[in-house]
Design an enzyme around this catalytic site. Structure first.
Site, PDB file in Angstrom:
ATOM      1  N   ASP B 269       0.929  -0.831   0.154  1.00 19.93           N
ATOM      2  CA  ASP B 269      -0.059  -0.150  -0.158  1.00 19.93           C
ATOM      3  C   ASP B 269       1.007   0.930  -0.175  1.00 19.93           C
ATOM      4  OD1 ASP B 269      -2.812   1.084   2.147  1.00 19.93           O
ATOM      5  OD2 ASP B 269      -2.415   1.027  -0.163  1.00 19.93           O
ATOM      6  N   ASP B 376      -9.508  -0.604   3.358  1.00 21.46           N
ATOM      7  CA  ASP B 376      -9.233  -0.472   4.765  1.00 21.46           C
ATOM      8  C   ASP B 376      -9.643  -0.752   5.284  1.00 21.46           C
ATOM      9  OD1 ASP B 376      -8.062   2.830   2.776  1.00 21.46           O
ATOM     10  OD2 ASP B 376      -6.392   1.342   3.436  1.00 21.46           O
TER      11      ASP B 376
END
Lengths: 257, 458
Positions: B269, B376
């Protein structure tokens, strides 16, 4: 056991804290953030103190009972000192945050005062401390079982709940006292908070003789409550006025004073 | 990824916010997604939306533009106002994200603790082919690392594929892909979930009723997520599908692989969002060049719409009343997908040039909200759910991971306010979560257990 004990102990331990949270903290996002950050700081202090205790235990002989007991006492005291150290660190962080908030605000004053932050930080510490002490007990209380079947005290859950409640209150008041001491450079207030904390933790060594631990803790809580109230600007006069005005307004409706 | 979306209206602003906290002139930041393979059916239904955007008030800019007649002072005041508003609404934005993240985690933890199905080992996904049932520790570690490499490579390939599709404007394909994925999540996974919950609580259920329930749930979900619906309903559905996805991960990822994957995903990420050639960054940039929102749904939006006084020429008499901020909070719902809403927010500013006074009033609408990618949500919930599932029945570990993730989210939003550009939301939170999981499980637990057995309090 089961549901009745679970709900009873939950509300004894966390009811007042929940009330404090709902009525004073839940509305303001900034306070919620300070609360969670306070909980985080307490958690980090616990982590470090457990690390030290763990290392000490691993390095020692597990069969030596007095040594283990001594290490446990040392662990508890060290943890208390570390918690207060982290409270101080949190105070420093919040001071910086206030400066930032003041700089960013348009009218030069911060949306939250250091006293309010002290209170919220205390509640954060208290909630996390209480949660860590109580949650596993509550989870066990949900299931079947008999308390104290092996000869231990039958009041285990109940006294744990009361102890947790008093600890949450104490942390709240200690937060106010501690931050006030730091603000005005009164070291004796800070020392008093540390000594009180050590005393309360030390008194729990009397368990299961609950008279030795609960009674002093509640007395200390009352003292801390009065002291924090006075430091926050309260006085006997304020209290009387508040109570009397409450009575008056209920007796005869005032035309919008 | 977390980004602030500026819902700025100013036409004069060509700069697209790449979901940054920049002065809101940019059109709303489209959220990107990368495909995430994770279902046992091997279907790509999970899109990791890891972008959050929050729209910021564009008032300031609007005001500045509007009150042209010599108001440099105005603009600096506006900037201060802007910064102050950033902070003032920064705390609100944090809470607007805390609540859904907390809800998702609560759903996952409650399910894990009550429904046995999600903690039973019933095979693995094809993306983690190596088994962890090996006798030696080294072999197990090796297998988990290999599993992670395969999983991350699949994710990278999917993301690159998505970026290519987007670059070559194959919108229909992407939309079809998304619709198919959410279809599967809303119907198939919900059916399985309901089945297991009923089994756990021994509830008798017949197929016609079940069909009715699932059909209604799924159909409303598809409409809410992909088309229009009340904002809170859309948010609720997004939380539910994130929780379902997280439960699938918790069930089908083997123990050690799950932890290594969590760590690796945070690193990925970080790189994908911040490196210049990262796929996610390229996606964002492409979307900004084209000035369009990317994909519907799959980004959690907490937008609220504030309606400031309508701009009308004849309201010049209103004067510099500052009432707008307080008075004009209209909780109108965001009926469209967040990105659409952002882009379609009409901007009507008062054409009256004779109002030198700041007029937030003139601004018609301002949308403020924070957007957080569903990926997330999913990985936060995976971490907390795994902690609940495997930490020796200990609630302290779960609580510690929960607080750690919230603090990580808080810090990420703070960084967002400082750096004003798209940021990955996973690294800080997952790092904190992992650190706290392992340390609480191994260090704090024995300490607290010993204290509890002697009834000592610290």
């Amino acid at each position: 056991m089961t549901l009745a004990v679970f709900f009873g102990c939950t509300f004894i331990a966390f009811g007042p804290a929940l009330g404090l949270f709902l009525f004073t903290i839940a509305r303001d996002p900034l306070r919620i953030i300070i609360l969670i950050a306070g909980a985080f700081f307490w958690l980090v202090s616990l982590l470090l103190s457990s690390l030290i205790w763990f290392i000490a235990v691993k390095a020692s002989d597990p069969r030596d009972e007095p040594l283990q007991k001594g290490l446990l006492i040392f662990g508890v005291m060290f943890s208390v000192l570390l918690q207060e150290a982290f409270r101080f660190l949190y105070y420093k962080l919040l001071r910086k945050a206030i400066e930032g908030l003041v700089a960013l605000s348009e009218d030069g004053c911060s949306p939250i005062s250091i006293q309010q932050m002290a209170y919220v930080a205390g509640v954060g510490f208290g909630l996390m401390s209480g949660a860590f002490s109580m949650i596993n007990l509550l989870a066990d209380a949900l299931g079947p079982g008999t308390v104290g079947i092996h000869g231990d005290s039958q009041l285990y859950f109940l006294t744990s709940a009361f102890m947790t409640m008093v600890l949450i209150f104490l942390h709240t008041f200690w937060g106010i006292l501690f931050f006030h001491g730091c603000e005005h450079r009164r070291w004796w207030e800070i020392t008093a908070v540390v000594v009180m904390h050590l005393a309360v933790s030390g008194s729990t060594f009397c368990n299961p003789l609950y008279v030795g631990s609960l009674v002093p803790s509640y007395l200390l809580m009352a003292t801390a409550a009065v002291w924090a109230y006075l430091l926050s600007g309260g006085s006997a006069q304020n209290l009387r006025r508040f109570l009397l005005s409450g009575l008056q307004s209920r007796a005869s409706p005032q035309p919008g004073s | 990824m977390i980004t602030f979306m500026n819902n700025s209206d100013s036409e004069e602003e060509p700069c697209n916010e790449r979901t940054s906290l920049m002065s809101a002139e940019s059109p709303p930041v489209p959220s990107y997604q990368d495909g995430l393979p994770a279902s046992e059916a091997g279907e790509v239904h999970a899109h990791r939306k890891r972008r959050a955007g929050s729209s910021r008030s564009h008032n300031n800019i609007a005001d500045g533009d509007m009150s042209d007649p010599g108001v440099p002072v105005r603009e600096s005041a506006l900037e201060n106002e802007e910064e102050e508003l950033t902070l003032k609404y920064g705390a609100k934005h944090v809470i607007m994200l805390f609540v859904p993240v907390t809800l998702c985690m609560i759903v996952v933890v409650a399910t894990i603790k009550s429904v046995r199905f999600y903690t039973e080992k019933n095979g693995q996904l094809i993306y983690t082919p190596f088994s962890e049932d090996t006798p030696s520790v080294g072999q197990r570690l090796l297998n988990s690392v290999l599993n992670t490499i395969i999983m991350i490579s699949v994710i990278v390939v999917m993301t690159v594929f998505l970026v290519l599709l987007y670059k070559y404007r194959c919108y229909k394909f992407i939309h079809g892909w998304l619709i198919l994925s959410s279809f599967m999540l809303l119907f198939l996974f919900t059916y399985i979930y309901l089945g297991e919950v009923f089994k756990t609580y021994n509830v008798a259920m017949d197929y016609p009723t079940l069909f009715l329930i699932i059909w209604n749930f799924g159909a409303v979900g598809m409409i809410c997520i992909h088309w229009k619906g009340p904002l809170q309903l859309q948010q609720a559905y997004l939380i539910m599908i994130s929780a379902l996805m997280a439960l699938v991960f918790i069930k089908y990822l083997p123990e050690w692989s799950a932890w290594v994957i969590l760590g690796a995903i945070s690193i990925y990420d970080l790189m994908a969002v911040l490196c210049p050639k990262g796929p996610l960054r390229m996606l964002v940039e492409t979307a900004q060049e084209r000035n369009e929102p990317i994909f519907p749904a799959l980004i959690y939006s907490s937008a609220m719409i504030w309606t400031v006084g309508m701009a009308k020429p004849d309201t010049a008499a209103r004067g510099p009343s500052q009432q707008t901020w307080d008075a004009a909070e209209d909780g109108r719902e965001n009926h469209q997908s967040p990105s659409h809403t952002d882009s379609q927010m009409p901007e009507t500013r008062s054409p009256v040039p004779t109002r030198p006074i700041a007029s937030f009033e003139e601004l018609e609408e301002e949308e403020r909200g924070v957007k957080l990618g569903l990926g997330d949500f999913i990985f936060y919930s995976v971490l907390v759910g795994k902690a609940a599932a495997t930490a020796s029945g200990d609630w302290n570990t779960t609580l510690a991971c929960f607080v750690a993730i919230l603090i990580g989210l808080c810090l990420t939003l703070l960084l967002l306010a400082v750096f004003k550009k798209a940021l990955p939301a996973l690294p800080i939170s997952i790092t904190f979560g992992l650190v706290f999981y392992f340390s609480t499980d191994n260090l704090v637990r024995p300490f607290m257990d010993t204290l509890a057995s002697h009834q000592l309090y610290i």
